[in-house]
Design an enzyme around this catalytic site. Structure first.
Site, short mmCIF file in Angstrom:
data_model
loop_
_atom_site.label_atom_id
_atom_site.label_comp_id
_atom_site.label_asym_id
_atom_site.label_seq_id
_atom_site.Cartn_x
_atom_site.Cartn_y
_atom_site.Cartn_z
N GLY A 254 87.17 77.26 2.11
CA GLY A 254 85.80 77.73 1.93
C GLY A 254 85.37 77.61 0.48
O GLY A 254 86.07 76.98 -0.32
N ASN A 255 84.23 78.18 0.15
CA ASN A 255 83.78 78.15 -1.25
C ASN A 255 83.07 79.45 -1.61
O ASN A 255 82.90 80.33 -0.77
CB ASN A 255 82.91 76.92 -1.52
CG ASN A 255 81.65 76.93 -0.68
OD1 ASN A 255 80.79 77.79 -0.85
ND2 ASN A 255 81.55 75.98 0.24
N ARG A 256 82.62 79.54 -2.85
CA ARG A 256 82.15 80.83 -3.39
C ARG A 256 80.67 81.11 -3.18
O ARG A 256 80.14 82.07 -3.72
CB ARG A 256 82.46 80.88 -4.89
CG ARG A 256 83.94 80.98 -5.20
CD ARG A 256 84.20 80.80 -6.69
NE ARG A 256 83.53 81.80 -7.50
CZ ARG A 256 83.41 81.73 -8.82
NH1 ARG A 256 83.93 80.70 -9.47
NH2 ARG A 256 82.79 82.67 -9.49
#
Ligand code: CTP
Length: 402
Positions: free
Chosen positions: A204-206
């Site tokens: 995933g990412n932020r």
């Protein structure tokens, strides 16, 4: 407020207004007081409340309250209240106030799905909107009983956010509310996608989704029909916005493309994962006894933005992308962004300098909006809502006038 069960949620809305320093006069209908009594409203607002025009007549409240208001919010607005307002009836203090108010008027309807969908209500909502009133689309979900559907009052915090956006923008524009996106359908994507390795793990990412949600909220406040495709965002649904929840890039693509068919603009504020695992294990991947690590092979995801720009769903759609860039030895942030605008083929590119991890999860944003014609608009550090308004201004400038 008018007489619906959602009147109890208006207590929370009232608190938000008073706690942020606003002077609020509560004007309930008699039916509203069947749900929440006058002492509650009086205590929370610090003022007496009346449903009728016959109290304190010497102060002419039926004219004064509407005339002096900077904003009128009717929450909840029942089918009956919408009908009265659409036809200009004035048989109590609230309906009188609606006729004397010259400020922006927001109706937050709450009723059963059947009542909302009835042709009489549809016609009344259309009449109110044609006169410039802001009628928020109700939320979908659990209704009074065990049934679910469209008709819920949006979350009080989100009605408050829309109201404060209207007030702030009204002040900026000299008291006007500009419903300049009325009749337009816009699609916004938000959040970060997840690509699953197995049933419990993902890449995933932020991305927090805050900028996409601000875009959706501000577009709704400017009168647009908004579809928000949200990937793994935990924020409350913005008032009046249709929210479609997704997890993966493939799902994000499917729903953005579907919603874009008849849209006037699509803004890709989401951070889709560029890669996904080639193989997704249906079982949780176990550690092996010999201390070895699994190899994860990745494959590229489709570029949703580039695809939309190359194969446009209609001939007038404005396609907007975001770029999170850092400068490096090969070029500055803007050099990379200009190249990306060309590569993606979009009409506008909103460029964030993310050197040092700025932006993610922050309430504020600073950006440059690049256009295909080479122009660049710098937006100084400010709220994500302020940047959203600049983006909608630029989008409007590119749309054919209706
Ligand atoms: N985007 C998209 N589909 C993807 C990846 C990104 O639609 N699979 C969109 C994002 O929503 C954003 C824009 O493309 O609007 C820019 O994303 P960014 O990650 O900066 O672009 P990349 O093409 O991934 O470029 P880079 O190689 O610099 O990461």
């Amino acid at each position: 407020m008018s007489g619906g069960i959602a009147a109890y949620k208006a207590c929370e809305l009232l608190r938000r207004f008073t706690e942020s320093g606003h002077d609020v006069t509560v004007v309930p209908t008699a039916a509203a007081l069947e749900f929440v009594g006058a002492p509650t409203w009086a205590a929370l607002s610090g003022k007496p409340v009346s449903t009728e025009v016959w109290a304190s007549v010497h102060e002419v409240p039926h004219v004064r309250i509407g005339q002096e208001a900077a904003l009128v919010v009717v929450a909840p607005a029942t089918a009956d209240l919408l009908a009265k307002a659409a036809h200009g009836l004035a048989d109590d203090l609230l309906t009188n106030t609606l006729l004397t108010a010259r400020c922006p008027v927001v109706f937050a309807p709450a009723m059963h799905t059947e009542m909302w969908e009835h042709p009489a209500t549809r016609a009344n909502v259309a009449t109110l909107r044609s006169r410039g009133a802001i009628v928020i689309e109700p939320a979908e979900g659990r209704l009074t009983g065990a049934d679910t559907g469209k008709g819920r009052l949006p979350e009080p915090g989100e009605i408050f956010a829309l109201a404060t956006d209207l007030l702030a923008r009204g002040e900026e524009l000299g008291g006007a509310t500009v419903q300049d996106l009325a009749g337009r359908h816009v699609v916004v994507s938000a959040g970060g996608t997840r690509e699953y390795l197995d049933p419990v793990r993902f890449i995933g990412n932020r991305s927090s989704g805050l900028q996409g949600y601000a875009l959706a909220r501000t577009a709704a406040a400017r009168g647009a029909e908004v579809t928000l495709v949200a990937a793994n965002v935990t924020l409350p649904d913005p008032a009046g916005v249709k929210v479609v929840k997704v997890e993966t890039t493939a799902q994000l693509q499917e729903h953005v493309l579907e919603a874009s068919t008849a849209a006037d603009a699509v803004v890709m504020a989401a951070a889709p994962a560029d890669f996904r695992p080639v193989d997704v294990s249906i079982h949780k991947i176990k550690k092996s006894d010999d201390g070895g690590s699994p190899e994860i092979r990745l494959t590229q995801n489709p570029d949703i933005l580039a695809g939309l720009a190359a194969d446009r769903p209609n001939d007038h759609i404005v396609v907007v992308g975001f770029a999170a860039e850092t400068g490096d030895a090969t070029g500055s942030v803007l050099d990379h962004a200009r190249a990306k605008l060309l590569r993606k083929g979009c009409d506008l590119l909103v460029v964030n300098d993310v050197g040092g991890g700025a932006v993610f999860g922050s309430e504020d944003n600073e950006a440059v909006v690049l256009a295909k014609d080479g122009s660049a608009t710098s937006v100084p550090l400010g709220s994500k809502a302020a940047l959203a308004h600049v983006i909608w201004d630029r989008v409007l400038g590119l749309l054919p006038q209706s």
